[in-house]
Design an enzyme around this catalytic site. Sequence first.
Site, short mmCIF file in Angstrom:
data_model
loop_
_atom_site.label_atom_id
_atom_site.label_comp_id
_atom_site.label_asym_id
_atom_site.label_seq_id
_atom_site.Cartn_x
_atom_site.Cartn_y
_atom_site.Cartn_z
N SER B 46 0.02 6.05 0.67
CA SER B 46 -0.50 5.69 -0.66
C SER B 46 -0.57 4.17 -0.80
CB SER B 46 0.41 6.24 -1.75
OG SER B 46 0.59 7.62 -1.57
N ASN B 47 0.52 3.48 -0.44
CA ASN B 47 0.54 2.03 -0.57
C ASN B 47 -0.37 1.35 0.45
OD1 ASN B 47 2.34 1.07 -2.72
ND2 ASN B 47 3.80 2.43 -1.71
N LYS B 165 8.34 13.80 3.63
CA LYS B 165 8.51 12.56 2.89
C LYS B 165 8.46 12.90 1.42
CE LYS B 165 6.56 8.07 1.78
NZ LYS B 165 5.32 7.31 1.62
N SER B 167 8.60 11.32 -2.23
CA SER B 167 8.47 10.01 -2.86
C SER B 167 8.76 9.98 -4.35
CB SER B 167 7.05 9.47 -2.62
OG SER B 167 6.87 9.17 -1.26
N GLY B 190 10.88 8.34 -0.22
CA GLY B 190 9.83 7.35 -0.38
C GLY B 190 9.98 6.48 -1.61
#
Lengths: 304, 304, 304, 304
Positions: B46-47, B165, B167, B190
């Site tokens: 996403s980042n 993961k 988040s 995350g």
Amino acid sequence: MNLDGVFPPVATPFLSGAGPVDLDALRFNARRWMSTGLRGLVVLGSNGEAALLDEDEADAVIGAARECVPADRVLIAGTGRESTRATIAATRRAAALGADLALVRAPGFFKNAMTGEVLRRHFTAVADASPIPILLYNFAAVFGVNLPTETVAQLAAHSNIVGLKESGGDVAQVADQVSATPAGFQVVVGAAPALYASLCVGAAGGVVAVANAAPEACVRLHALARAGRHEEALALQRALTPLARAVTATYGVAGLKAAMAVAGYKGGVPRGPLQPAPPAAVEHLTKLVVALDSFLVERAVPRA
Amino acid sequence: MNLDGVFPPVATPFLSGAGPVDLDALRFNARRWMSTGLRGLVVLGSNGEAALLDEDEADAVIGAARECVPADRVLIAGTGRESTRATIAATRRAAALGADLALVRAPGFFKNAMTGEVLRRHFTAVADASPIPILLYNFAAVFGVNLPTETVAQLAAHSNIVGLKESGGDVAQVADQVSATPAGFQVVVGAAPALYASLCVGAAGGVVAVANAAPEACVRLHALARAGRHEEALALQRALTPLARAVTATYGVAGLKAAMAVAGYKGGVPRGPLQPAPPAAVEHLTKLVVALDSFLVERAVPRA
Amino acid sequence: MNLDGVFPPVATPFLSGAGPVDLDALRFNARRWMSTGLRGLVVLGSNGEAALLDEDEADAVIGAARECVPADRVLIAGTGRESTRATIAATRRAAALGADLALVRAPGFFKNAMTGEVLRRHFTAVADASPIPILLYNFAAVFGVNLPTETVAQLAAHSNIVGLKESGGDVAQVADQVSATPAGFQVVVGAAPALYASLCVGAAGGVVAVANAAPEACVRLHALARAGRHEEALALQRALTPLARAVTATYGVAGLKAAMAVAGYKGGVPRGPLQPAPPAAVEHLTKLVVALDSFLVERAVPRA
Amino acid sequence: MNLDGVFPPVATPFLSGAGPVDLDALRFNARRWMSTGLRGLVVLGSNGEAALLDEDEADAVIGAARECVPADRVLIAGTGRESTRATIAATRRAAALGADLALVRAPGFFKNAMTGEVLRRHFTAVADASPIPILLYNFAAVFGVNLPTETVAQLAAHSNIVGLKESGGDVAQVADQVSATPAGFQVVVGAAPALYASLCVGAAGGVVAVANAAPEACVRLHALARAGRHEEALALQRALTPLARAVTATYGVAGLKAAMAVAGYKGGVPRGPLQPAPPAAVEHLTKLVVALDSFLVERAVPRA
């Protein structure tokens, strides 16, 4: 670019849930829709499973639709992407493929960063770069971002932005959007249960999923409202709403495609991860299609 | 495939907000990160602004990262798309480009249709078709869909799915996910503010945005927790949290890139519609980076 | 006012769903809880159905509890109301009835008006007027308002505000609240699945619904964490979580009361509109209580 | 019990933010409202700060209002509480004090337990026990619970339930509620921006906050819609909406009271924790009241 009428947000047929787009089925449907009083077609909207298509598939859908939409109707193509850069590229390709108007959704992946000002810059950059006019697209529940009415009002001053598709179904917001923009700016509503009320408060028309399966009823509702025949319009709205809710809120894209099949269109199955409508849903949808049909017959609404 | 450590979800550098990916900057950063104790890299999360990249750009990012990640570290590539078909295609391409592990997010555009069973089928189809192992990716606030723990437990039985993961930063959910899955299934968290607490409840490691700018602090925190030095770990967590919140919740991707620049990495600007961090944000981020640095110096944490 | 320990947010027994409070059952439970290592009792919290009680019933509950809580334990009474005026009145009455500490929730009916500054004024006015110390109470999911950590930090400076009950279960937020307040300010967590992780990040104790039915397990978990026996604490947390989730998230107050009955407490039924737990829920809860009990017996945890 | 018209949800005046109810001011306002074409009054609704009143204060408000509402108008009193038991008690007291109709909101504190069936039982028990008819009250955004249309349809069969106040402003939901209930069941809308559109789809009338400050405009809008003068009704709706939004969404109860003062009513301040409207808000509200007034004068709408 007159949007005063009804458009189906065209469902995209597939050969199977894991297979390619069925362009022949798309052409079959498009030609049949064009035999009704629909104002045009919207391809590559939310209900068109645009989010599930590759770029080349999206282009092919526009091309196939263009073959079937005559010049006196309007072909609108969804070209919104998450990045400004990709949105501009998709819009230019759509124009080259013959789309009359580009429907550009608010990007929503980075919700928290999408202030009114950021959205204004995004849509302005797209409109500046686009060879064809832009129709803004707001659908907060799906995109995760609500385009502020104040931003819509700012964007309405852009010479290449001709209107807004508002799919939230909040009629008071539609009324605000109409009030806050010049007379020529066209707001079309994207929620069939709110169609009649939206026309009352000044919407130009509707882009409603149920028009994939029941175009005549939608066209008739629009015509009654335009003619000031409010009682009849409201009665038809009530008859239409159960099917409209079923093909969106209740059963989603799979249900929309099943209802299309009941109505004689080539619906087929959605693309994975979406799953086909289960038998009980198909049975329920069949009843709703038949019930709406009976209502139209009773009222002697001409069918296409 | 040992994930016991810390990974940065790699920010993707661009030459400008409307320009192409800056692969040289990416390689510069990757080499520097590999000089620290980071366990590996996660590209196209996403980042990493994966949502803003074209398919060929995404492929190029994987290729460039692979050049810089040695064989004893782990290269993870985000390959989730909205359709099962496109996710499989992206995963196969990532494998061919040398990724060790594919990070596959839950599709969220059609939120209401994403039942546990639909998600189970989606991830199973991807894992069946993938040449490399799969890491599930849950981030309800961003994707709009929460992967139920029960579904995670079912998927953990698949031989090609090695972990998750998570988040969301809800440590109780992390604890549940650890409890509900076999010992070999690795949950990585995350959300940096929840890193220490997640390690307490059994997480294997962290994929945390702040590790782009402050990898040593994150690696140190992980090591302290693993050594049972709880007091020191908690102190470091508290020192890390203000910067961690700033580069995600407060300033988003733009802030993360600004903090990277302060720390000597090539951050650059985000891609439009995202806008660069304003001067006040950069000033604030600079103070936070310096404050964390001072804390590390006081505690004599070795820097890379 | 030492809160380092575990408190049950006491369920309020009723003679029937439409009938009066059963004060004898409350005393029975209170005496039995006081035979365990619980640090004290919290009456009139969310799980105490305080929202369903008249003012005179609320007062009677405090009086009955006071009879059973010895001076070396802590009796906490919920006194938050929607208006500042009514909150002050209820707090004064609770003090007169012998409560040691007043638990004051954030008012939430007018959500949109509840800025940090408005909440700061409200809690300050209550703390100024209260004869006994105040414990702030944040539970965004239920009250509709999230007390900002910055506001908590401001309020922690008030000499009559001694701590915060945080019921959201977000351990990173708990860590922030601990970091942002002086050492003497006590944060207690109100979500049992997050109890161990919250203690890791500096929480003083827990006010957890499952302690109504399984006080020994909760007390043991707290003691293990305090002793630095992290492995055992985590194992017990895992054993406790399924029951903890069932008595809150899954089955609500009705489920909590059913679990109490299984464990030998006088749970009874909730007050209408809440309905008793259905038979299948009772069966499930019985299995969960028995499973936790077996875990404790295996580990030779002393029972009260 | 004819609700075909407009009602203000009466704001409750206080002598100060920490002081008692100002019953004289309430009577002053009530008499002036009764000199307009309003159909009646609703006391103790959300905007009446009912959540901030003690039980005896609530009773006094009903008594004072009854003195001022003549027998040919309708006095409606909010009597909803969180427990079924307290709701029945409050409804009986309201009947004894002369209320014509009881407005009963959905209980929302235990949101997750409020299934359609639980709500159906609650409202049925209240209607069974009430000496006066019941008006259901749905306002999902404030109460945290949405009363399903199916449940409304079931409850409409009860002889002592005469209608529904729907405050969400979703006109499509209003249309559904009208369609799903018998002709005699009256749906009144509680959101002024949606008033005209709701009347189009079959609502009987409106209970709208802005009618506290601008009763004539609301009465006029209702009359135009009833007369089929759609163009004029829509124009008036547009003129009314900015003030309507300001006194609810933007400035809340404090803004409503400030607008009342501008219009010559005794508004006063809200009760704490609510704070008075700041000067900038008062200035903005003054402009909006004046603008609406000018619109009415231009159109020669008779003022009371």
